[in-house]
Design an enzyme around this catalytic site. Structure first.
Site, PDB file in Angstrom:
ATOM      1  N   GLY A   8       0.842  -1.207   0.000  1.00 45.55           N
ATOM      2  CA  GLY A   8       0.000   0.000   0.000  1.00 45.55           C
ATOM      3  C   GLY A   8       0.868   1.244   0.000  1.00 45.55           C
ATOM      4  O   GLY A   8       0.520   2.268   0.605  1.00 45.55           O
ATOM      5  N   GLY A  11      -0.364   5.062  -1.067  1.00 43.61           N
ATOM      6  CA  GLY A  11      -1.332   5.850  -0.294  1.00 43.61           C
ATOM      7  C   GLY A  11      -0.675   7.055   0.370  1.00 43.61           C
ATOM      8  O   GLY A  11       0.515   7.322   0.192  1.00 43.61           O
ATOM      9  N   GLN A  12      -1.497   7.762   1.159  1.00 47.05           N
ATOM     10  CA  GLN A  12      -1.037   9.018   1.771  1.00 47.05           C
ATOM     11  C   GLN A  12       0.178   8.803   2.666  1.00 47.05           C
ATOM     12  O   GLN A  12       1.177   9.503   2.560  1.00 47.05           O
ATOM     13  CB  GLN A  12      -2.198   9.611   2.585  1.00 47.05           C
ATOM     14  N   LEU A  13       0.108   7.818   3.550  1.00 42.48           N
ATOM     15  CA  LEU A  13       1.237   7.539   4.448  1.00 42.48           C
ATOM     16  C   LEU A  13       2.374   6.850   3.693  1.00 42.48           C
ATOM     17  O   LEU A  13       3.552   7.211   3.842  1.00 42.48           O
ATOM     18  CB  LEU A  13       0.757   6.659   5.615  1.00 42.48           C
ATOM     19  N   ASP A  34       1.887  -1.776  -4.523  1.00 41.68           N
ATOM     20  CA  ASP A  34       0.537  -1.222  -4.431  1.00 41.68           C
ATOM     21  C   ASP A  34      -0.351  -1.968  -5.421  1.00 41.68           C
ATOM     22  O   ASP A  34       0.146  -2.565  -6.385  1.00 41.68           O
ATOM     23  CB  ASP A  34       0.553   0.283  -4.768  1.00 41.68           C
ATOM     24  N   ILE A  53      -2.775  -7.531  -1.664  1.00 45.32           N
ATOM     25  CA  ILE A  53      -2.497  -8.244  -0.414  1.00 45.32           C
ATOM     26  C   ILE A  53      -3.518  -9.355  -0.142  1.00 45.32           C
ATOM     27  O   ILE A  53      -3.268 -10.268   0.648  1.00 45.32           O
ATOM     28  CB  ILE A  53      -2.379  -7.253   0.778  1.00 45.32           C
ATOM     29  N   TYR A 142     -14.529   0.469   9.798  1.00 45.28           N
ATOM     30  CA  TYR A 142     -13.083   0.737   9.831  1.00 45.28           C
ATOM     31  C   TYR A 142     -12.557   0.611  11.276  1.00 45.28           C
ATOM     32  O   TYR A 142     -11.574  -0.096  11.535  1.00 45.28           O
ATOM     33  CB  TYR A 142     -12.832   2.133   9.274  1.00 45.28           C
ATOM     34  N   LYS A 146     -10.035  -2.137  12.820  1.00 38.55           N
ATOM     35  CA  LYS A 146      -8.756  -1.762  13.454  1.00 38.55           C
ATOM     36  C   LYS A 146      -8.669  -2.347  14.869  1.00 38.55           C
ATOM     37  O   LYS A 146      -7.607  -2.826  15.283  1.00 38.55           O
ATOM     38  CB  LYS A 146      -8.584  -0.236  13.481  1.00 38.55           C
TER      39      LYS A 146
HETATM   40  C1  AKB Z   1      -9.839   8.384   8.778  1.00 43.87           C
HETATM   41  O1  AKB Z   1     -10.289   9.538   8.868  1.00 43.87           O
HETATM   42  O2  AKB Z   1     -10.530   7.397   8.487  1.00 43.87           O
HETATM   43  C2  AKB Z   1      -8.370   8.157   9.055  1.00 43.87           C
HETATM   44  C3  AKB Z   1      -8.120   7.789  10.481  1.00 43.87           C
HETATM   45  C4  AKB Z   1      -8.359   8.758  11.560  1.00 43.87           C
HETATM   46  O3  AKB Z   1      -7.719   6.696  10.733  1.00 43.87           O
HETATM   47  N1  AKB Z   1      -7.629   9.330   8.729  1.00 43.87           N
END
Ligand code: AKB
Length: 315
Positions: A8, A11-13, A34, A53, A142, A146
């Site tokens: 990945g 991406g941004q990071l 990626d 992945i 999300y 996590k």
């Molecule tokens: C999001 O906004 O989903 C991410 C995060 C805070 O993990 N930037």
């Protein structure tokens, strides 16, 4: 010699972390991968390969062929996009991580990095100065993925000795890449609009405080965590990490000091509800205690830095 696989990387990071890894370990030590072919042009300074992945066999072959010793697994679907496609978000976020953890165990990889997020907290977590072990009831897929992922990381460390390390990133703000699909994205978009158009429509309310971090701090924290002796890493789920906290109105006023004609209006959408379930500030005392973490950028230092560098970057 360490050989690092970044998953990945486009991406941004990943865009900034991959560069920092190459600067630290050398061009030949890093393989950027990626799913998206179009990000290839970002990686003219190191090897780039296409990798999905979710394809565990392809990932295993790459690890074997390239004699990979460390994986930075950054590929994920973020909070806002995740709410539009919850099952796909779960699949990408969970199956991707489990593939990496299984391969780390199988190939006895030295170290794994996996990003978690402030999204693991929920409406019943303390809002201010949220502690490491605060109660967590995430409401987004999300956040749920996590939080589950953090438990899997801890499990693989305890059960198989996989040296997996993780950070709960706040909203990350950089100027070298756009954010994509998150709730904190406004804090990146606002700078691009300020530099290009001088007006911005914000999808969060003016007074929504969220934890944020400048990308240089995020990259430094990641490198610092990953070189710390294993015995210092007392938390094997994921570390709270703090940079700064601000609202859309505060960042707007900070930008206006540099660009006086800049204007903002507020049209909150579904992301407002997500933001309201997250902390407004984070306590990262454990990161400071265990591996000496301290953020360098506050809101005004970051704003000056971005508004100086971004115009040069996009021209
Ligand atoms: C999001 O906004 O989903 C991410 C995060 C805070 O993990 N930037």
């Amino acid at each position: 010699m360490e050989k690092i696989l970044v998953i990945g990387a486009g991406g941004q990071l990943g865009t900034e972390l991959t560069r920092a890894l190459v600067n630290t370990y050398g061009t030949n030590a890093v393989i950027a991968t990626d799913l998206q072919e179009q990000v290839k042009s970002k990686f003219d300074y190191c090897t780039f390969k296409i990798l999905n992945i979710l394809n565990k066999e392809a990932t295993a072959s790459l690890i074997k062929e390239e004699k990979i010793t460390q994986v930075y697994h950054l590929a994920a679907m973020l909070s806002a996009n995740g709410e539009k496609n919850p099952i796909l978000a779960w699949d990408i976020n969970m199956s991707g991580l489990l593939n990496v953890l299984e391969l780390a165990r199988e190939f006895k990889l030295n170290k794994i990095f996996w990003p978690s997020s402030i999204a693991v907290f929920g409406p019943d977590s303390p809002k201010k100065n949220t502690p490491q072990n605060a109660f967590k009831n995430p409401t987004t897929v999300y956040g749920i993925s996590k939080l589950a992922g953090e438990h899997w990381c801890e499990y693989y460390f305890n059960k198989y000795g996989v040296d997996v390390r993780s950070l709960r990133y706040p909203g990350l703000i950089g100027y070298k890449s756009m954010a994509g699909g998150g709730t904190t994205d406004y804090a990146v978009d606002i700078f691009f609009k300020a530099v290009k158009e001088e007006k911005y429509t914000c999808f969060l309310k003016a007074d929504t405080y969220l934890p944020m971090m400048f990308m240089d701090d995020a990259v430094n924290a990641t490198l610092k965590l990953m070189v710390a002796p294993s015995t210092n890493i007392k938390i094997r789920s994921s570390y709270n990490l703090s940079g700064m906290s601000f609202s859309p109105q505060e960042i707007f006023e900070c930008i206006k000091l540099h660009i006086p004609n800049f204007t903002i209006k507020y049209e909150p959408d579904f992301r407002q509800k997500i933001a309201e379930t997250w902390p407004s500030s984070i306590n990262d005392a454990c990161a400071e205690r265990d591996w000496g973490w301290k953020a360098q950028f506050d809101i005004s230092k970051m704003t000056s830095e971005i508004l100086t560098k971004l115009p040069l970057y996009i021209n």
